[in-house]
Design an enzyme around this catalytic site. Structure first.
Site, PDB file in Angstrom:
ATOM      1  N   LYS A  25      36.215  13.970  -3.233  1.00  0.00           N
ATOM      2  CA  LYS A  25      36.818  12.849  -2.516  1.00  0.00           C
ATOM      3  C   LYS A  25      37.220  11.735  -3.488  1.00  0.00           C
ATOM      4  CE  LYS A  25      35.933  10.333   1.745  1.00  0.00           C
ATOM      5  NZ  LYS A  25      34.976  10.041   2.794  1.00  0.00           N
ATOM      6  N   HIS A  61      29.891  -0.062  11.029  1.00  0.00           N
ATOM      7  CA  HIS A  61      28.680   0.380  10.325  1.00  0.00           C
ATOM      8  C   HIS A  61      27.587  -0.690  10.437  1.00  0.00           C
ATOM      9  CE1 HIS A  61      31.615   2.613   7.478  1.00  0.00           C
ATOM     10  NE2 HIS A  61      31.045   3.539   8.231  1.00  0.00           N
ATOM     11  N   SER A 116      36.716   3.066   8.161  1.00  0.00           N
ATOM     12  CA  SER A 116      36.928   2.750   6.745  1.00  0.00           C
ATOM     13  C   SER A 116      38.357   3.064   6.323  1.00  0.00           C
ATOM     14  CB  SER A 116      35.934   3.514   5.864  1.00  0.00           C
ATOM     15  OG  SER A 116      34.624   3.034   6.067  1.00  0.00           O
ATOM     16  N   ARG A 126      32.263   6.430  17.767  1.00  0.00           N
ATOM     17  CA  ARG A 126      33.318   5.518  18.216  1.00  0.00           C
ATOM     18  C   ARG A 126      34.108   6.083  19.382  1.00  0.00           C
ATOM     19  NH1 ARG A 126      36.517   5.273  12.783  1.00  0.00           N
ATOM     20  NH2 ARG A 126      35.844   7.411  12.977  1.00  0.00           N
TER      21      ARG A 126
END
Length: 151
Positions: free
Chosen positions: A41, A17, A127, A90
């Site tokens: 979440k 990030h 993450s 990515r």
């Protein structure tokens, strides 16, 4: 003024990030890091902790602002007068997922999505990997900015 929204949960912010934000700063007059709030979440870090990690990492960068939001990212873009959404890629799976979101956002608005490829030395970091390393007592410090200090 060219503004970009960089949305995400940032639970926590990673060096991937960080790299995308630093490179985004050279492309835009302002990069707004927007921490999305999703009631469905479960986060490892509180919203305040995530905001602190990011603000601390970019405390000397006037072109970066950190906010939180709920709802559609395109609605936030309209509210903030941002013409762009910034996203990092990515791998091919990221591309397919992000492409669908970008097409949807473009269909619903005039907001353009700008994709930056992550640096090769950070492309493996996510993450969820960082959270797993933290949960298991590993050395997470090589995966995140120094501001993510849990000691």
């Amino acid at each position: 003024m060219k503004k970009a929204i960089f949305p995400g949960s940032f639970d926590p912010i990673t060096l991937g990030h960080f790299d995308i934000i630093k490179r985004g700063i050279s492309l835009f007059d302002e990069v707004i890091i927007a921490i999305g709030i999703n009631a469905e979440k479960k986060y490892m870090f509180s919203l305040d902790e995530r905001m602190h990690f990011i603000k601390e990492a970019f405390k000397n960068e006037p072109k970066v602002r950190v906010i939180s939001y709920e709802g559609l990212t395109i609605d936030l873009c309209k509210k903030e007068n941002a013409e762009f959404i910034l996203r990092g890629l990515r791998n091919p799976a990221d591309f397919e997922f992000e492409k669908a979101i970008a097409h949807t956002n473009r269909k619903l608005s005039k907001i353009e999505t700008v994709f930056l490829l992550t640096a090769s030395n950070t492309s493996f970091i996510s993450s969820s990997i960082v959270r797993d390393v933290i949960r298991n007592g590993g050395d997470y410090s090589i995966l995140v900015p120094a501001s993510v200090n849990l000691k």
